[in-house]
Design a protein around this motif. Sequence first.
Motif, mmCIF file in Angstrom:
data_model
loop_
_atom_site.group_PDB
_atom_site.id
_atom_site.type_symbol
_atom_site.label_atom_id
_atom_site.label_comp_id
_atom_site.label_asym_id
_atom_site.label_seq_id
_atom_site.Cartn_x
_atom_site.Cartn_y
_atom_site.Cartn_z
ATOM 1 N N GLY A 1 1.352 7.282 -24.957
ATOM 2 C CA GLY A 1 3.105 6.269 -24.529
ATOM 3 C C GLY A 1 3.794 7.365 -23.880
ATOM 4 N N THR A 2 3.651 8.728 -23.603
ATOM 5 C CA THR A 2 5.061 8.858 -22.556
ATOM 6 C C THR A 2 4.184 8.322 -21.437
ATOM 7 N N PHE A 3 3.076 8.518 -20.781
ATOM 8 C CA PHE A 3 2.906 8.509 -19.496
ATOM 9 C C PHE A 3 3.681 7.007 -19.820
ATOM 10 N N LEU A 4 3.220 5.891 -20.276
ATOM 11 C CA LEU A 4 3.873 4.513 -20.522
ATOM 12 C C LEU A 4 5.332 4.274 -20.077
ATOM 13 N N GLY A 5 6.164 5.608 -21.400
ATOM 14 C CA GLY A 5 7.356 5.716 -20.710
ATOM 15 C C GLY A 5 7.803 6.046 -19.398
ATOM 16 N N PHE A 6 6.930 7.010 -18.563
ATOM 17 C CA PHE A 6 7.400 6.567 -17.320
ATOM 18 C C PHE A 6 6.803 4.993 -16.590
ATOM 19 N N SER A 7 6.140 5.189 -17.033
ATOM 20 C CA SER A 7 5.733 3.980 -15.238
ATOM 21 C C SER A 7 6.537 3.192 -16.344
ATOM 22 N N VAL A 8 7.010 2.461 -16.911
ATOM 23 C CA VAL A 8 7.933 1.161 -16.778
ATOM 24 C C VAL A 8 9.350 1.469 -15.566
ATOM 25 N N PRO A 9 9.796 2.728 -16.031
ATOM 26 C CA PRO A 9 11.157 2.738 -15.475
ATOM 27 C C PRO A 9 10.800 2.507 -13.670
ATOM 28 N N VAL A 10 10.205 2.972 -14.023
ATOM 29 C CA VAL A 10 8.847 2.881 -11.742
ATOM 30 C C VAL A 10 9.045 1.781 -11.926
ATOM 31 N N SER B 1 13.801 0.915 -0.653
ATOM 32 C CA SER B 1 13.008 2.312 0.466
ATOM 33 C C SER B 1 11.897 3.266 -0.243
ATOM 34 N N ILE B 2 10.683 3.505 -0.199
ATOM 35 C CA ILE B 2 10.186 4.435 -0.751
ATOM 36 C C ILE B 2 11.203 5.406 -1.127
ATOM 37 N N PRO B 3 11.965 6.104 -0.633
ATOM 38 C CA PRO B 3 12.422 7.587 -0.692
ATOM 39 C C PRO B 3 13.380 7.499 -2.053
ATOM 40 N N ASP B 4 14.285 6.327 -1.782
ATOM 41 C CA ASP B 4 14.976 5.727 -3.138
ATOM 42 C C ASP B 4 13.774 5.321 -4.589
ATOM 43 N N MET B 5 13.603 5.380 -4.489
ATOM 44 C CA MET B 5 11.873 5.127 -5.407
ATOM 45 C C MET B 5 11.434 6.139 -6.012
ATOM 46 N N LEU B 6 11.726 7.466 -4.843
ATOM 47 C CA LEU B 6 10.334 8.337 -5.738
ATOM 48 C C LEU B 6 12.168 9.915 -5.512
ATOM 49 N N LEU B 7 13.618 9.238 -6.303
ATOM 50 C CA LEU B 7 14.411 9.977 -6.319
ATOM 51 C C LEU B 7 14.315 9.291 -7.951
ATOM 52 N N TRP B 8 14.986 8.056 -7.963
ATOM 53 C CA TRP B 8 14.393 7.028 -9.343
ATOM 54 C C TRP B 8 13.353 7.552 -9.800
ATOM 55 N N GLY B 9 12.425 7.944 -9.312
ATOM 56 C CA GLY B 9 11.271 7.799 -10.454
ATOM 57 C C GLY B 9 11.852 9.989 -11.360
ATOM 58 N N ALA B 10 11.971 10.906 -9.852
ATOM 59 C CA ALA B 10 12.080 11.655 -10.541
ATOM 60 C C ALA B 10 12.705 11.616 -11.532
ATOM 61 N N LEU C 1 0.682 -1.371 -0.272
ATOM 62 C CA LEU C 1 -0.224 -0.122 0.179
ATOM 63 C C LEU C 1 1.249 0.958 -0.240
ATOM 64 N N ALA C 2 1.922 1.301 0.737
ATOM 65 C CA ALA C 2 3.168 2.720 1.097
ATOM 66 C C ALA C 2 3.502 2.378 -0.813
ATOM 67 N N TYR C 3 4.198 1.667 -0.793
ATOM 68 C CA TYR C 3 4.603 1.706 -2.327
ATOM 69 C C TYR C 3 3.336 1.530 -3.648
ATOM 70 N N PHE C 4 2.912 1.721 -3.850
ATOM 71 C CA PHE C 4 1.535 1.781 -4.423
ATOM 72 C C PHE C 4 1.017 3.030 -4.270
ATOM 73 N N ALA C 5 1.292 3.643 -3.559
ATOM 74 C CA ALA C 5 0.443 4.946 -3.134
ATOM 75 C C ALA C 5 1.355 5.833 -3.940
ATOM 76 N N ALA C 6 2.261 6.230 -2.829
ATOM 77 C CA ALA C 6 3.486 6.185 -3.849
ATOM 78 C C ALA C 6 4.022 7.030 -5.234
ATOM 79 N N ALA C 7 4.152 5.448 -6.013
ATOM 80 C CA ALA C 7 3.894 5.318 -6.900
ATOM 81 C C ALA C 7 2.621 5.989 -8.258
#
Length: 135
Positions: A55-64, A73-82, A13-19
Amino acid sequence: MFEYFTDALPHFLAYFAAAVALAIAFLLLYVMITPHKEIALIRDGNSAAAAQLTGTFLGFSVPVAMVIGHSVSIPDMLLWGAVAAIVQLAVFFLVSRLLFRSISQRITDRCVASGIFVGGIGLGIGILQAACMVP
């Protein structure tokens, strides 16, 4: 097995909410930065804008998605998501400012090929990003 599930559920739930929050932030930023108004165009039935944004959203979502599976950790995921978001914004900038200056107008004018091209480039770059983000 049920105990494992109840222990793992809060992490999911925490990862999903953050994503989801990261995805919403990316989409809001992306549609604010692009010169054409994707949401209004899509509401008006513009398939080019829909293909480009999807396409752009999928291009963002695949790496995330890849990062979620490998982050510590969630902060690690958020940094790489950025990082994934910045790359997608850079892709649009490079395509619309350096390769095809009229592409935004062509998307507004319902040129589906232009929308597919921008969305496809975004998805392709996102797949490459995802591969590079795995340790």
